[in-house]
Design a protein around this motif. Structure first.
Motif, PDB file in Angstrom:
ATOM      1  N   ASP A  45      -4.369  -4.018  -7.640  1.00  0.00           N
ATOM      2  CA  ASP A  45      -4.632  -2.893  -8.246  1.00  0.00           C
ATOM      3  C   ASP A  45      -5.409  -1.847  -7.249  1.00  0.00           C
ATOM      4  OD1 ASP A  45      -2.888  -3.556 -10.368  1.00  0.00           O
ATOM      5  OD2 ASP A  45      -4.435  -3.872 -11.736  1.00  0.00           O
ATOM      6  N   ARG A  46      -6.322  -2.347  -6.756  1.00  0.00           N
ATOM      7  CA  ARG A  46      -7.256  -1.698  -6.088  1.00  0.00           C
ATOM      8  C   ARG A  46      -6.537  -1.448  -4.530  1.00  0.00           C
ATOM      9  NH1 ARG A  46     -10.646   1.988  -5.265  1.00  0.00           N
ATOM     10  NH2 ARG A  46     -12.325   1.636  -3.485  1.00  0.00           N
ATOM     11  N   VAL A  47      -5.821  -2.644  -4.161  1.00  0.00           N
ATOM     12  CA  VAL A  47      -5.108  -2.138  -2.997  1.00  0.00           C
ATOM     13  C   VAL A  47      -3.955  -1.109  -3.108  1.00  0.00           C
ATOM     14  CG1 VAL A  47      -3.459  -3.305  -1.175  1.00  0.00           C
ATOM     15  CG2 VAL A  47      -5.487  -4.379  -1.878  1.00  0.00           C
ATOM     16  N   VAL A  48      -3.428  -1.113  -4.060  1.00  0.00           N
ATOM     17  CA  VAL A  48      -2.500  -0.239  -4.164  1.00  0.00           C
ATOM     18  C   VAL A  48      -3.034   1.440  -4.756  1.00  0.00           C
ATOM     19  CG1 VAL A  48      -0.830   0.626  -6.066  1.00  0.00           C
ATOM     20  CG2 VAL A  48      -0.733  -1.739  -5.318  1.00  0.00           C
ATOM     21  N   GLU A  49      -4.058   1.230  -5.214  1.00  0.00           N
ATOM     22  CA  GLU A  49      -4.889   2.509  -5.497  1.00  0.00           C
ATOM     23  C   GLU A  49      -5.429   3.023  -3.987  1.00  0.00           C
ATOM     24  OE1 GLU A  49      -9.010   3.213  -6.909  1.00  0.00           O
ATOM     25  OE2 GLU A  49      -7.771   2.666  -8.580  1.00  0.00           O
ATOM     26  N   LEU A  50      -5.760   2.238  -3.176  1.00  0.00           N
ATOM     27  CA  LEU A  50      -6.133   2.623  -1.652  1.00  0.00           C
ATOM     28  C   LEU A  50      -5.153   3.087  -0.812  1.00  0.00           C
ATOM     29  CD1 LEU A  50      -9.111   0.002  -0.968  1.00  0.00           C
ATOM     30  CD2 LEU A  50      -9.206   2.386  -1.683  1.00  0.00           C
ATOM     31  N   LEU A  51      -4.185   2.381  -1.045  1.00  0.00           N
ATOM     32  CA  LEU A  51      -2.787   2.860  -0.195  1.00  0.00           C
ATOM     33  C   LEU A  51      -1.988   4.165  -0.793  1.00  0.00           C
ATOM     34  CD1 LEU A  51      -0.840  -0.542   0.296  1.00  0.00           C
ATOM     35  CD2 LEU A  51      -1.919   0.716   2.025  1.00  0.00           C
ATOM     36  N   SER A  52      -2.034   4.358  -1.781  1.00  0.00           N
ATOM     37  CA  SER A  52      -1.657   5.618  -2.423  1.00  0.00           C
ATOM     38  C   SER A  52      -2.411   6.866  -2.155  1.00  0.00           C
ATOM     39  CB  SER A  52      -1.429   5.408  -3.890  1.00  0.00           C
ATOM     40  OG  SER A  52      -2.639   5.423  -4.621  1.00  0.00           O
ATOM     41  N   ALA A  53      -3.904   6.543  -1.926  1.00  0.00           N
ATOM     42  CA  ALA A  53      -4.789   7.477  -1.667  1.00  0.00           C
ATOM     43  C   ALA A  53      -4.545   7.793  -0.192  1.00  0.00           C
ATOM     44  CB  ALA A  53      -6.207   6.907  -1.973  1.00  0.00           C
ATOM     45  N   ALA A  54      -4.598   6.877   0.697  1.00  0.00           N
ATOM     46  CA  ALA A  54      -4.222   6.957   1.934  1.00  0.00           C
ATOM     47  C   ALA A  54      -2.758   7.734   2.261  1.00  0.00           C
ATOM     48  CB  ALA A  54      -4.425   5.700   2.727  1.00  0.00           C
ATOM     49  N   GLN A  55      -1.928   7.457   1.493  1.00  0.00           N
ATOM     50  CA  GLN A  55      -0.720   8.111   1.894  1.00  0.00           C
ATOM     51  C   GLN A  55      -0.824   9.545   1.357  1.00  0.00           C
ATOM     52  OE1 GLN A  55       2.073   5.850  -0.612  1.00  0.00           O
ATOM     53  NE2 GLN A  55       2.442   4.335   1.154  1.00  0.00           N
ATOM     54  N   THR A  56      -1.280   9.826   0.172  1.00  0.00           N
ATOM     55  CA  THR A  56      -1.834  11.341  -0.051  1.00  0.00           C
ATOM     56  C   THR A  56      -2.430  12.086   0.982  1.00  0.00           C
ATOM     57  OG1 THR A  56      -3.434  10.746  -1.557  1.00  0.00           O
ATOM     58  CG2 THR A  56      -1.255  11.039  -2.403  1.00  0.00           C
ATOM     59  N   THR A  57      -3.546  11.436   1.496  1.00  0.00           N
ATOM     60  CA  THR A  57      -4.228  11.962   2.318  1.00  0.00           C
ATOM     61  C   THR A  57      -3.498  12.287   3.833  1.00  0.00           C
ATOM     62  OG1 THR A  57      -6.114  10.980   1.796  1.00  0.00           O
ATOM     63  CG2 THR A  57      -6.428  11.801   3.770  1.00  0.00           C
ATOM     64  N   THR A  58      -2.768  11.103   4.070  1.00  0.00           N
ATOM     65  CA  THR A  58      -2.074  11.524   5.213  1.00  0.00           C
ATOM     66  C   THR A  58      -0.718  12.677   5.164  1.00  0.00           C
ATOM     67  OG1 THR A  58      -2.157   9.157   5.871  1.00  0.00           O
ATOM     68  CG2 THR A  58      -0.199  10.265   6.850  1.00  0.00           C
ATOM     69  N   ALA A  59      -0.101  12.508   3.971  1.00  0.00           N
ATOM     70  CA  ALA A  59       0.689  13.483   3.833  1.00  0.00           C
ATOM     71  C   ALA A  59       0.046  14.687   3.322  1.00  0.00           C
ATOM     72  CB  ALA A  59       1.502  13.455   2.355  1.00  0.00           C
ATOM     73  N   ASP A  60      -0.914  14.989   3.074  1.00  0.00           N
ATOM     74  CA  ASP A  60      -1.560  16.405   3.145  1.00  0.00           C
ATOM     75  C   ASP A  60      -1.971  16.907   4.645  1.00  0.00           C
ATOM     76  OD1 ASP A  60      -1.716  16.458   0.311  1.00  0.00           O
ATOM     77  OD2 ASP A  60      -3.603  15.884   0.058  1.00  0.00           O
ATOM     78  N   VAL A  61      -2.332  16.021   5.379  1.00  0.00           N
ATOM     79  CA  VAL A  61      -2.595  16.424   6.675  1.00  0.00           C
ATOM     80  C   VAL A  61      -1.398  16.577   7.382  1.00  0.00           C
ATOM     81  CG1 VAL A  61      -3.333  15.512   9.006  1.00  0.00           C
ATOM     82  CG2 VAL A  61      -4.847  14.701   7.019  1.00  0.00           C
ATOM     83  N   SER A  62      -0.334  15.871   7.141  1.00  0.00           N
ATOM     84  CA  SER A  62       0.771  16.409   8.016  1.00  0.00           C
ATOM     85  C   SER A  62       1.574  17.402   7.547  1.00  0.00           C
ATOM     86  CB  SER A  62       2.048  15.083   7.913  1.00  0.00           C
ATOM     87  OG  SER A  62       2.293  15.040   6.686  1.00  0.00           O
ATOM     88  N   HIS A  63       1.565  17.669   6.135  1.00  0.00           N
ATOM     89  CA  HIS A  63       1.907  18.928   5.646  1.00  0.00           C
ATOM     90  C   HIS A  63       1.260  20.404   6.123  1.00  0.00           C
ATOM     91  CE1 HIS A  63       5.166  17.301   3.413  1.00  0.00           C
ATOM     92  NE2 HIS A  63       4.491  16.495   2.563  1.00  0.00           N
TER      93      HIS A  63
END
Length: 141
Positions: free
Chosen positions: A103-121
């Motif tokens: 659960d913690r890994v999934v949480e960290l991955l989703s947080a990393a994806q949203t950060t990456t998406a925000d940076v790219s957008h």
């Protein structure tokens, strides 16, 4: 005959019932007083201790016989079932720990994806804003 005229029947055993109730109440009080003494507690403790001491060899013999009978019927003993239950409990705890870690890994991955998406957008938005500003400035010249 007078009791029958009044509507009640005389009970010949009523005196015996009263005597029995009085006797039981008296004996109850005597027994309660006897049981609530230190001497009674010591005597019953000594009796119980002697009983357990004498019964221990018989209990061990019965336990051994039970284990042998269970082995003959291919059934698990109490100790085997207890050991298996402990192992299952240990496995369950480990699975719970793994579940929490996943659960913690999934949480960290989703947080990393949203950060990456925000940076790219954000970068695309900046590029688009730059194009618009260039178009407006080049159109004003």
């Amino acid at each position: 005959m007078a009791a029958e005229k009044e509507g009640t029947v005389a009970d010949p055993f009523e005196a015996f019932r009263k005597m029995r109730e009085t006797y039981l109440e008296g004996m109850s009080k005597v027994m309660i007083d006897a049981v609530n003494t230190e001497e009674y507690a010591k005597a019953s403790g000594a009796l119980l201790n002697n009983y357990l001491t004498l019964a221990a060899p018989f209990r061990e013999a019965v336990d051994k016989a039970m284990v042998m009978a269970l082995e003959q019927f291919s059934l698990p003993s109490r100790q085997q079932v207890t050991a298996l239950a402990e192992r299952f409990t240990n496995l369950e705890m480990r699975l719970d720990d793994l579940d929490a870690k996943l659960d913690r890994v999934v949480e960290l991955l989703s947080a990393a994806q949203t950060t990456t998406a925000d940076v790219s957008h954000g970068g695309r938005r900046a590029q688009a804003a730059g194009r618009k500003s260039r178009q407006t400035t080049s159109g004003k010249r």
